[in-house]
Write an enzyme that holds these catalytic residues in place. Structure first.
Site, short mmCIF file in Angstrom:
data_model
loop_
_atom_site.label_atom_id
_atom_site.label_comp_id
_atom_site.label_asym_id
_atom_site.label_seq_id
_atom_site.Cartn_x
_atom_site.Cartn_y
_atom_site.Cartn_z
CB VAL A 1 -29.27 -39.72 -45.00
CG1 VAL A 1 -28.15 -39.36 -45.95
CG2 VAL A 1 -28.75 -39.98 -43.60
CE1 TYR B 54 -21.27 -36.08 -38.24
CE2 TYR B 54 -21.21 -38.48 -38.35
CZ TYR B 54 -21.47 -37.25 -38.94
OH TYR B 54 -21.93 -37.21 -40.24
CE LYS C 268 -22.18 -33.96 -41.77
NZ LYS C 268 -22.83 -34.93 -42.59
CE1 TYR D 140 -23.60 -32.91 -47.04
CE2 TYR D 140 -25.61 -33.68 -48.08
CZ TYR D 140 -24.86 -33.45 -46.95
OH TYR D 140 -25.37 -33.78 -45.75
CB SER E 249 -26.30 -34.10 -42.89
OG SER E 249 -25.31 -35.07 -43.04
N1 GLN Z 1 -25.35 -39.71 -39.81
C1 GLN Z 1 -25.18 -39.60 -41.23
C2 GLN Z 1 -23.75 -40.00 -41.63
O1 GLN Z 1 -22.84 -39.58 -41.04
C3 GLN Z 1 -25.52 -38.23 -41.71
C4 GLN Z 1 -25.36 -38.08 -43.23
C5 GLN Z 1 -26.39 -37.19 -43.88
O2 GLN Z 1 -27.45 -36.91 -43.35
N2 GLN Z 1 -26.09 -36.77 -45.09
O3 GLN Z 1 -23.56 -40.74 -42.55
#
Ligand code: GLN
Length: 313
Positions: free
Chosen positions: A264, A194, A71, A246, A68
């Site tokens: 994650v 993505y 992002k 988040y 993430s």
């Molecule tokens: N690739 C992961 C997903 O889309 C990224 C989520 C994350 O790092 N919080 O679920």
């Protein structure tokens, strides 16, 4: 704001690293099966200052995937390429207070709340695909590389394939977005890009350098031309501050007080405007998808070095 001498900074960073190493809460991510193969004991911390000096602790040579944290980079790219009106039609700037992979609740304008949750990042990725077409992967990765300060970035193809195979939840989110006409491109094409962004490999040094570039008016630490325009940076840091963590975002600003983004795979990027870029990696994550060690490191550094943006000097 007074900057610590490098040896004093190193003493603090070493101490915080040692202290956070005692935490073993959380579990490695398993919903992307390839991420579960990592050694859970890995732990790395890098702190970069404006001169480009880097303090490294632990397994800083180990690379991991952005997940993430990508992002932040994807949104930066979109902010550089599109006018505000177009972006705002696709994604808002309000925190959700929900999990990163929440099956979307759109806001009252019928768009994802913000670009730091999956729904918003998928919408952002769609914009990049619309703009760059078949060159989107190459163009966006080149852009990410410029921000991180590398010639080229590599992608962990095993992690990419693993997420491609298993991510029905993101597929559900993307189909809903497509249903609401937020996505212009086919779901599988958007998700392929993505997931590729999520699978970019970095080290904590890369994160610290990226963090310092974003903390430094978009200029690479140690000198060089800005890689982002000031307007982009203002918007990017605002959204990262309020939405980057988040459903932990409010508490994060309350306690830590600078923009940060977790992933994650266990990476955590900290951006301390005017002062430091911080990269932490520890693969055990909590139910919110953030590394407890990483969170502790950023909290302790904030307290010990007086990094909260509203802290008195
Ligand atoms: N690739 C992961 C997903 O889309 C990224 C989520 C994350 O790092 N919080 O679920």
């Amino acid at each position: 704001m007074n900057q610590l001498s490098l040896p004093s900074l190193k003493t603090v960073v070493d101490e915080v690293f040692r202290e956070a190493g005692a935490i073993d809460a959380g579990n490695v991510t398993t919903y992307i099966p390839e991420l579960a193969r990592v050694d859970p004991a890995l732990f790395a911390l890098s702190v970069c200052d404006a001169s480009g000096a880097m303090i490294d602790c632990g397994d800083t040579r180990h690379s991991f995937t952005l997940q993430s944290i990508s992002k932040v980079l994807g949104y930066a790219c979109v902010l550089e390429c599109f006018d505000d009106e177009t972006i705002m039609r696709h994604v808002g700037v309000e925190p959700t207070g929900e999990d990163f992979d929440s099956i979307i609740k759109l806001d009252r304008h019928k768009r994802p709340f913000n670009p730091m949750v999956n729904a918003g990042a998928i919408a952002v990725t769609d914009l990049l695909l619309t703009r760059f077409g078949a060159e989107a992967a190459e163009r966006s990765l080149d852009f990410f590389a410029r921000l991180i300060g590398k010639e080229k970035l590599s992608v962990d193809e095993a992690v990419l394939a693993s997420e491609q195979r298993t991510s029905e939840r993101n597929r559900a989110i993307a189909h809903l977005l497509r249903n609401f006409k937020i996505l212009e491109n086919p779901v599988e094409d958007v998700l392929a890009l993505y997931f590729r962004h999520c699978a970019v490999e970095v080290t904590t040094c890369d994160l610290a350098r990226l963090g310092m570039t974003l903390a430094n008016g978009g200029c690479p630490p140690g000198g060089g031309d800005p890689v982002l325009c000031p307007e982009t940076l203002r918007k990017l840091l605002s959204v990262t501050l309020t939405c980057g963590m988040y459903n932990y975002a409010g508490q994060w600003v309350f306690e830590v007080g600078f923009p940060a983004k977790s992933g994650v795979s266990g990476g955590l990027l900290g951006i301390v405007p005017g002062r430091y870029g911080i990269g932490v990696f520890s693969p055990r994550v909590d139910e919110k998808g953030s590394s407890p060690r990483g969170v502790r490191v950023q909290k302790r550094l904030s307290a010990k070095l007086n990094l909260h943006m509203f802290a008195p000097d």
